[in-house]
Structure formats: C-alpha cells, structure tokens
Design a protein around this motif. Structure first.
Motif, short mmCIF file in Angstrom:
data_model
loop_
_atom_site.label_atom_id
_atom_site.label_comp_id
_atom_site.label_asym_id
_atom_site.label_seq_id
_atom_site.Cartn_x
_atom_site.Cartn_y
_atom_site.Cartn_z
N ALA A 214 10.38 60.32 7.64
CA ALA A 214 10.67 58.75 8.30
C ALA A 214 11.90 59.15 8.87
O ALA A 214 12.84 58.78 10.10
N GLU A 215 12.90 59.83 8.18
CA GLU A 215 14.65 60.14 8.72
C GLU A 215 14.69 61.36 9.59
O GLU A 215 16.37 62.23 9.42
N THR A 216 13.60 62.41 9.52
CA THR A 216 13.75 63.57 9.44
C THR A 216 13.60 64.03 10.94
O THR A 216 13.05 64.11 11.72
N SER A 217 14.67 65.00 11.69
CA SER A 217 14.56 65.07 13.13
C SER A 217 15.16 66.80 13.62
O SER A 217 15.92 67.35 12.17
N GLY A 218 14.64 66.78 14.09
CA GLY A 218 15.27 68.16 14.83
C GLY A 218 14.70 69.26 13.73
O GLY A 218 13.35 69.41 13.46
N VAL A 219 14.94 70.29 14.04
CA VAL A 219 14.97 71.57 13.29
C VAL A 219 14.21 71.07 11.70
O VAL A 219 13.87 72.03 11.03
N ASP A 220 15.15 69.89 10.93
CA ASP A 220 14.69 69.77 10.02
C ASP A 220 13.00 69.45 10.14
O ASP A 220 12.18 69.90 8.83
N ARG A 221 12.69 68.71 10.98
CA ARG A 221 11.45 68.48 10.98
C ARG A 221 10.57 69.41 10.54
O ARG A 221 8.93 69.06 10.63
N TRP A 222 11.28 70.15 12.04
CA TRP A 222 10.05 71.59 12.68
C TRP A 222 9.53 71.82 10.86
O TRP A 222 8.55 72.64 10.93
N LEU A 223 11.02 72.20 10.60
CA LEU A 223 10.47 73.43 8.63
C LEU A 223 9.56 72.60 8.51
O LEU A 223 9.02 72.87 7.43
N ALA C 13 12.46 87.26 3.06
CA ALA C 13 12.32 87.06 4.85
C ALA C 13 11.25 85.79 4.97
O ALA C 13 12.47 85.54 5.87
N ALA C 14 11.49 85.06 4.80
CA ALA C 14 10.79 84.06 4.49
C ALA C 14 11.92 82.63 5.12
O ALA C 14 12.33 82.18 5.53
N LEU C 15 13.20 83.62 3.82
CA LEU C 15 14.42 82.66 3.69
C LEU C 15 15.17 83.01 5.20
O LEU C 15 15.99 81.88 6.20
N ALA C 16 14.89 84.62 5.30
CA ALA C 16 15.79 84.57 6.30
C ALA C 16 15.16 84.19 8.13
O ALA C 16 15.73 83.69 8.88
N LEU C 17 13.41 83.49 7.92
CA LEU C 17 12.97 82.99 8.98
C LEU C 17 13.42 81.65 9.44
O LEU C 17 14.30 81.49 10.28
N VAL C 18 13.66 80.86 7.98
CA VAL C 18 14.10 79.46 7.73
C VAL C 18 15.68 79.03 8.79
O VAL C 18 15.94 78.86 9.63
N CYS C 19 16.50 80.57 8.76
CA CYS C 19 17.34 81.10 8.78
C CYS C 19 17.82 81.19 9.90
O CYS C 19 18.47 80.06 10.94
N LEU C 20 16.63 82.10 10.86
CA LEU C 20 16.48 82.02 12.20
C LEU C 20 16.25 81.13 13.27
O LEU C 20 16.89 80.58 14.33
N ALA C 21 14.93 80.07 12.17
CA ALA C 21 14.75 78.92 13.62
C ALA C 21 15.94 77.83 13.40
O ALA C 21 16.19 77.46 14.42
#
Lengths: 312, 186, 116, 370
Positions: A214-223, C13-21
């Motif tokens: 509900a509050e998450t946007s951008g790259v956070d939401r993507w993740l 590697a997974a952490l690196a991918l998160v950082c890349l994103a």
C-alpha cells in the motif's frame, strides 16, 4: 546415493540471474492471464513484466512518516534474496549449487524466513493497511506451516535422506507426486501461501489497499513483486526433485526436463491467481489444523510403511 | 576458512545481541535477536553440524516472528515510537551476567579439554536419528507428554474462550457462540 | 562446510543484484531521494500512528503452534532412519504424533483456531 | 490519436465525487481498452483521475491523495465521459514531460516538508490537521457526541508522537479481556471498489472493527434508465468480486459493464451475466470463504458473510434481468443498508466491512430508493 556434482562458485554467482529468468516466465504467464481477462489479445501480457519493470524502475521511491526504514528495507531486499537462497539446494539435472545433506530442511528454513519478511514489509511503513496485512500473513502462516513441514518430510522418508538429489533419485519408476498426492498438493498450496499469491494473497490484497504494497513504490515495489515471483519460481523448481522425479524423462536431457517441469509447475502456480476467491486466514486456520495436518500425517504414515516395505 | 566464518558470525551474533538492548523498538529488538540466533546457526554450520545449524535458523526465525507479535501486543507502551529501556533490574542482572561469564570463560580456558578421539560419523543427521530412535528414546518418550501438557497448560492459561463460553454452561448449544466464524464448523 | 560456500556466493550475488536494481533506479528515476508522505488514509490525515499495541486476534493459535512445532526437531532425523530401523520407529513416532494430535483436537474443541 | 505510441501498463487511481460515477465508468473502460491497470493505492498509481467535481472536504482529500502519488505523476479531472480517452492519453504524455515532472517532484517535497515538520513545530502541524479533519466533519452531518470524542483524540496531539501524529492509546477491555491499543482508519476515496462520496472512520482493535462512524454519506446519483442502472449493478458486483479475491470473475463483470455502456445489444450481454451469476452461486469456495462452512437455516441471525454473498449474486441477477427485460425495471433488493453496517460489521474483520460496503452498491443507488 545419487551422483550430483557441485557447480563452482561462478555458477552460484549466476544463480540469481537464472532464477530471475524463470521468474520472468512465470510473471509473463500471470500478466497474460490478467490481460486476457481484461479483454486484451492473447499473448499481450508477455511483454508486460518488462513494461512494468521499466515503469517501476523510473518511479520515485516513497517513504512514510515515522516509518521503520531499516526493517522495511530488510523486508524489501530480503524477499528476492531469500528466494535465491531457497533455490540453491535444488539440483538441476546432474548439477547442484549446494549439495547439502539437509537440503530439505534448508528449504524449510528459507520459507520460514518469509514469515519474518512479509511481516516486516507490513510493519515497516507505519501504515494501517500494511500493518494489518503483515499480521494477517502471520495468521495464515500458522495454519500452513506444519502441513508444509510434513509434506516435505514424506518424500524424505521414502528416500531415506534429506539431501534433495537423493529425493530425485529415489523416484526411479514412480514419481512421489503420484503416490503422495496429499503431500504434493499441500506443498503447492503452501508455496502459493508463502509467496502470498492467488487465493492466499493475504499480505497484498485489494481489501487492504494492496496490503504490504500500500505504501511501496518505485524500485522498492519492484523488488517486492519480483521477490514474490522469484519465490514462486524457487518453489516450482523445488517441486521437481521433491515430487516430480527430478530430471528423469525421455529424449531431452535431465537439465531440460528439470526446467520443463519447473516451468509447468510455475505456470500452474501463477495461473491460480484470480481464479478462486481469497482464502481468509480466519477460515483457513481450522482447515490447516484439522484437515491438512491429519491428512499430511497420514500421508507420512503411508510413506513410512512403503519405505519400510521397500527396505526389507 | 572455518575460522573466518566463525569469527565473523561470532561478532555479528554478539553485536546483534547488544543491539537488542540498545533500540527503542520492540520489532527491532526482536529481529536483532533473530539475527543473533541466525549468526549462531551459521557458527554451527561452520562446525559441520549441518542439521543443527539449519534447524536453529529455522526455529529461531519462526519463534522470533511470533515473539515480535507478543512483544508488540503485551508490553504496556507504544512498541516503536517512544524512547524505551529494554533492561530491567540492572544491578542484579549485571552481577549475574559477569559472574556467569567469568565462570564459563574460566572453565573454557582452564579445563584441559580432551582431544578428539575417532572421527565424527559421515552423516550426522542419520546418527542423530538413530540416537533419537535408539539410545535416547527415553527423551522422545518424555517429550511427547511434556509437549501435550504444554499445549493444554498454555491454552488453559492463555485462551480467553473455553468450551463453556462457546457452548454454554451445559455444553448444549448446537453451535458455538464465536465472534468470528471458523472454517470447519463446530 | 565446503558445500555451504555456494550459498555464500549465491547470497552475495543476490545482494549484488538487489543493489544493481537500486542503482539502475537511481540512475533512471526522476529524483534520487524518496518523497516523504503521510500513510494512505483515503486522503485524510492519519488519526494515529499505525505502530501500536496491535491486537492480533489469533494469538491463542501461536501457543498451540509453538508447542507442536518442537516436534519437527525430531521429525527430520527420524525421516532419514525410519526405513533402517523399521516398525518400531514408525510406532514410536506416530504414537508421539498421536499424543500431539490429541492436544490439537482438544484445542479445536476449545476454539483455539478461532479468532478471539 | 496515435494509439500505437501510447505507453502500456500505466496504473490509474480513480477518485470519484458524487456526480462523477458515470465518468468513472467511462474512465475505467478507457483504462481497460488502453491496456492500463487500476491501482489499489496512491503508491501504485501514475495517474490520478478525478471523476466529477469534488467539493469542500472531499477536494482537500483529493489533494492529499494527489500528493501521495510517487511520481512521475499526472492528474486529470473529468466531467464528461466523452473526454475521457483524450484526457488519459494527454496524461500519459505528461508522464514523459521531464520538466513538468521535475516541478511536481519539487511540489511533493515542499508538501512533505510541511506535513512532517510536526516533530519540531508540533502545535502548528497539529492545528493544521485538526482544521482539516474538522472540515470533513462539518460536511458529514454525523452525530455530535462522537465528534466530541474525536476532538479529544486530537486534543492528545500535543503530547503525541513523531510528526505531530498522536500515538494510539489504550482501549478499554476488549472482548477477550485484554487491554491493547484501539486505533482508527479512515476509509474513503482511493480504495479499490469504494463507493463515491462515502467516508467511514473505523475504530479497530487489531483488525477487528469495534466502532464505525459515517463521516460522509454519498448523495444518491444512480440512474433509473435500465442500461445504465444495469451497468452500475455490474460494477458493484465487480467490486465485491475483486475484494473477495476472485479477480477473473470481477474482470468478466467489468467487461459486461463496459459492453452495456458502449451500447452493445443487451440480449448479447445478458447470457454472460447470467452465466457469471450461476458460477458464483455454484462456487463452493466462494460460499465457504464468505459465509463459513455452515449451511444457514431459517432461524439464523443474518451474518455479514451470508449477506455479502447473496447480495453479490443478487446484483448480477438483477443486472441480468434488467438486460433481458428492461421494461420490468430494477428488481434489485438491498438486504441491508448503510444504517445496518455497524450492526453487521462490528466484531468482524476489516475485510468483512469492505465487502459489506461494496455489496451496498451505493454507486447504483437512485434517489428514490433511499
């Protein structure tokens, strides 16, 4: 004991990318189903995961007032990471990244990590809707976790091992899915539940304005969204050695068979979204404890008796 | 390699343990504790105790997720947004901690530990299973009534609605009187 | 321990991918810093902070879960040896589980799986 | 209008004023045909579509929702269903306009600075909030002793938490004899499937509703002419289905709604609607999920879940029969009303309240049936 070789660290470094590719297939399936329901042309959803990714990666991030940003970020970044860790013990054909003697337990431990992550994703934003959704997820988790543990144990009993490669090898002739249908179905249901997806999407549903989203946007939401598809992909991958004979199959090699089976399972998991109503935790609690738990215990009894027959 | 992992995990474990008492948030305190336990699990993994290491991670995350719930529910103050102290009866606690630490440290350093005789079993999980089913059977047989008693005991104390409230004094109600209906009936 | 090396690499590697994103998002997005907003309440100011003493209505269920869950400690090692040890192992474990399930059924009658 | 160049997958949040319901239907239809998606919250949205003309407190609320969109963002206000497509295309173009987006991001930061300064300048921020809430309440015509109560809550603000927002405080003993915080959530525009104009303030213990206050009641605006009324009923059914999690069925209902609004032959749409109603009636899982495991007997007190399910099926049936036999008019019966909400929802989870509200089909209410 079955022979698998451990792939080197270089392959381990590529594991997240490979899992991401599998998850992209899954996301494309889900998007296509949703797009077709809206009346768009067949296959129109195939590109949507990329469209959506591009959209979210250029959207601004957002934080709420007095949010717990540390724990929120732990949850957001943790989802994709845990999904990858879930998948590392799964052999793909004759190779595996981590040939752990307790791979099944490791998978179980990683799925329990998701308890913490979904809850933290709800706690972090200091927002009513997401907080309720995070709690609701835990309420559901209490009901699916024990049946899931027994469902994981049944194949281990039949294979006399907790090593995932041994489980795959133990199914020469007859897949566990065939004679352990209860364990198989409970495993798939629990996979949908710990990914908070489809009928078990209690952590991220419309009735709480998107819940933890509900509050998450951008790259956070993507993740978070990517993490969820990665979790589904990891679970689908795990279903192959657990219940579907691993890489066994005619013509194609074991690697190809593992991937094919995983894609089929993943597509099934993705397609369950929206087809059935949401199962609310207050209803499901009793089903988990009074129906699924005894059913999986009986399933385990069957597995134990058969294993004993096979051993003697 | 094992030593590096041990030291890193040990430092993380202690640091996270300290963090438990330094934060103003029940959620952070709980998950700091969880992180500390995960580091302990990693140490066990470094000692080749595969099953034990993984099960520690599994159980502790699960338990901490539930503990967070109770910390937030039952502590009589706002769980995150006000300054709070996570320590109580400081003086006694410090004294006990110091004494115990010194005792254990002295024992660890002073006792002439025997060297390892023989090699560990190839599959520790299997030998654990054999022990549970064989020589340590009694433990298992005792634990099952203990767990049963735990279930009954905690719920008698902690569950606010027993069957008499649900079915009436004579247990004669056809349907329980529950505020929110469940999924299986009765 | 050697086998766990793969996990460490995959984790990194997974952490690196998160950082890349995150890096890609920073490079492409309109602003690097996040925008601060009030939590969504349909356009109304929040009446209170959401972080509060939250009353989870299913807390009795957690007690049942915690007690039952300890049994999993034994279950996994048992699963490995059950075929080797034989009938005795099956009888013992299912007697163990039977006792716990009796506790579950009792808890069900008490309404522990209901939201209070 | 250069359809090929329009971005796909734009997420749209709708905010509907009392006079904007038909515009909303048109907007949602356009969103669907563009291959766009309806958002569930401001965080999820690129475009805010304001349907109709919000006034007073509602306009303030729209403004605040607008400031909660992360950006790139665009806002369009629509009065006429005819303008919808062009306006949406223009909004999509505005999302690409770097300079304009830069300005909007700057605005958002200024607003953020004002609304979060409460920590240092608490009294002032507190006053602001109070004024705004007060505005809402004046418009709501709610009862007065409860207004006093909410005043007291705000009075606590000076001793409150970060950013001038108070901390939740202890409730009196709950039904399980525990004493934890009661907290409040305002439900209104911007929520998925929420009727235009309705604003509720809900008191919660955990996620269980313990009190309910109607801050603003919607004015009836539905239309009696059959195709439009049928479309509004289908829209309401889709909202219930969405909240119940059956999103494919909800999509089917929305498509039927859009076909009706486009003027498709009702005789062609009606069988689809009837088929959908049949599927709902037969779905064991929907019954179990909403009503629980028991079959109801005649002596039972009305339960919220049962009412929601029968109401949702009733909405589809009514829409179907209006499409097949328009001359018979609206047979829709409401098994419960806004006034019944507290009795039905108090003691239940918030999700149940959301379903109950969607089942009211307030957007389809015509002045005569109040």
């Amino acid at each position: 004991m079955s022979e698998v070789t451990e792939a080197g660290p270089l392959w381990a470094a590529l594991a997240p990318v490979a899992l991401l590719a599998l998850a992209t297939v899954g996301a494309a399936v889900a998007h296509t189903q949703a797009a077709r329901a809206r009346g768009e042309a067949a296959l129109s959803g195939v590109g949507l995961p990329f469209v959506e990714s591009a959209r979210l990666l250029r959207q601004r991030r957002r934080v709420t007032v007095a949010a717990d940003r540390v724990l929120w970020q732990v949850a957001i970044g943790g989802l994709p990471v845990v999904a990858v860790l879930m998948a590392v013990v799964v052999p793909v054909g004759p190779v595996v990244l981590v040939d752990s003697p307790v791979g099944v337990v490791w998978f179980n431990a990683m799925d329990v990590m998701l308890w913490a992550l979904w809850w933290l994703a709800g706690w972090g934003p200091n927002s009513a809707h997401s907080l309720m959704a995070g709690h609701r997820f835990l309420g559901l988790a209490l009901a699916y976790e024990l049946p899931l543990m027994f469902a994981l144990t049944s194949p281990a009993i039949a294979a006399h091992s907790l090593r995932v490669a041994d489980l795959a090898a133990a199914q020469q002739g007859l897949w566990f899915a065939v004679w352990m249908p209860v364990a198989f179905l409970v495993f798939l249901g629990a996979a949908v539940a710990f990914a908070s997806w489809g009928p078990f999407a209690v952590a991220a549903h419309a009735d709480l304005a998107g819940g933890v989203l509900a509050e998450t946007s951008g790259v956070d939401r993507w993740l978070v969204l990517v993490g969820r598809h990665l979790v589904l992909a990891a679970a689908a991958l795990m279903a192959v050695p657990l219940f579907l004979g691993g890489g066994a199959g005619p013509l194609l090699g074991p690697v190809a068979w593992t991937v094919v089976k995983a894609v089929v399972v993943l597509a099934g998991l993705e397609l369950v979204a929206g087809r059935v109503p949401l199962v609310r935790p207050e209803r499901f609690a009793e089903v988990g404890w009074m129906v699924l738990l005894p059913a999986t215990v009986l399933q385990m009894l069957v597995a134990a008796v058969v294993a004993l027959g096979g051993a003697s | 390699m094992t030593e590096v992992v041990f030291w890193v995990a040990a430092v993380v474990s202690v640091a996270a343990g300290v963090a438990v008492f330094r934060t103003d948030s029940m959620a952070r305190a709980t998950y700091a504790l969880a992180a500390s336990f995960v580091a302990v699990g990693v140490i066990l993994l470094a000692f080749d105790l595969d099953y034990l290491g993984v099960i520690v991670i599994l159980m502790m995350i699960m338990e901490m997720a539930i503990m967070a719930l109770f910390m937030i529910m039952l502590m009589g103050m706002n769980p995150a947004l006000m300054p709070m102290s996570m320590v109580h009866s400081k003086r006694t606690a410090t004294a006990i901690a110091v004494v115990v630490f010194l005792g254990l440290a002295t024992a660890a350093l002073a006792i002439p530990w025997p060297g390892r005789s023989g090699a560990p079993a190839a599959d520790l999980t299997r030998s654990l299973g054999e022990a549970v089913m064989g020589s340590k059977m009694l433990v298992m047989l005792t634990i099952s009534p203990v767990l049963f008693a735990t279930i009954v005991g905690t719920l008698v104390l902690g569950h606010p609605r027993d069957r008499y409230q649900r079915y009436g004094d004579d247990l004669d109600r056809a349907r329980p009187d529950d505020p929110i209906e469940g999924g299986v009936g009765r | 321990m050697t086998g766990w090396m793969g996990i460490a690499v995959a984790l990194a590697a997974a952490l690196a991918l998160v950082c890349l994103a995150r890096f890609v998002a920073r490079a492409r997005g309109p602003r690097r810093d996040p925008v601060t907003v009030l939590p969504f309440q349909s356009g109304h100011a929040p009446v209170e902070h959401a972080m509060s003493r939250y009353h989870a209505r299913w807390y009795p269920l957690t007690l049942l879960f915690l007690a039952f869950d300890v049994e999993m400690l034994f279950m996994y090692p048992w699963a490995v040896v059950v075929a080797a040890i034989g009938t005795a192992a099956i009888v013992e474990m299912f007697a163990f589980l039977g006792v716990l399930l009796a506790g579950v059924v009792w808890a069900w009658r008490e309404g522990v799986m209901r939201w209070v | 209008m250069g359809v090929t160049r329009i971005r796909r997958g734009v997420h749209v949040l709708t905010s509907t004023a009392a006079d904007g319901v038909l515009v909303r239907l048109a907007a949602e239809r356009a969103v669907r045909t563009l291959g766009w998606v309806l958002a569930w919250s401001p965080a999820d949205a690129d475009v805010l579509v304001v349907c109709g003309t919000p006034e007073g407190a509602e306009a303030d609320a729209v403004e605040r929702v607008w400031q909660q969109l992360p950006g790139p963002r665009a806002r369009v206000r629509l009065d006429d269903p005819q303008d919808v497509s062009d306006a949406l295309v223009a909004a999509a173009a505005a999302l690409e306009d770097r300079a304009a987006q830069e300005g909007l991001a700057h605005d958002a930061d200024m607003v953020a600075q004002m609304s979060t300064q409460g920590g240092e300048d608490m009294d002032h921020a507190g006053m602001d909030h109070e004024d705004m809430d007060h505005g809402d309440m004046d418009h709501s015509g709610m009862n007065h002793d409860q207004m006093d109560h909410s005043h007291m809550d705000h009075g606590g603000m000076s001793t409150g938490g970060p950013a001038g927002i108070p901390l939740a405080e202890g409730a009196s003993k709950d039904r399980d004899d525990l004493e934890m915080d009661a907290w409040h959530v305002v439900l209104g525009q911007g929520l998925p499937g929420w009727p235009a104009g309705l604003v509720l303030r809900v008191e919660l213990h955990g996620d269980v509703v313990t009190d309910l206050l109607v801050l603003a009641e919607p004015t009836p605006h539905g239309r009696r002419d059959t195709p439009v009324q049928a479309a509004l009923l289908l829209d309401a059914a889709a909202s219930v289905l969405d909240l119940a999690g059956w999103s494919l069925a909800a999509s089917a209902s929305r498509r039927a709604r859009d076909d009706v609004m486009e003027g498709r032959d009702p005789a062609e749409v009606a069988p689809r609607v009837e088929r959908l109603a049949r599927r709902m009636r037969r779905s064991v899982l929907l019954r179990w999920s909403l009503e629980g495991p028991r079959r109801r007997t005649t002596g039972d007190a009305p339960s919220a879940g049962h009412l929601v399910r029968s109401r949702a099926i009733g909405l589809l049936e009514a829409a179907g029969s209006m499409l097949t036999a328009p001359e018979r008019g609206a047979p829709a019966q409401r098994p419960y009303d806004l006034d019944d909400l507290p009795a039905l929802a108090v003691g239940q989870e918030l999700a149940t309240l959301r379903l109950l509200v969607a089942g009211l089909a307030l957007d389809a209410r015509v002045a005569a049936d109040v």
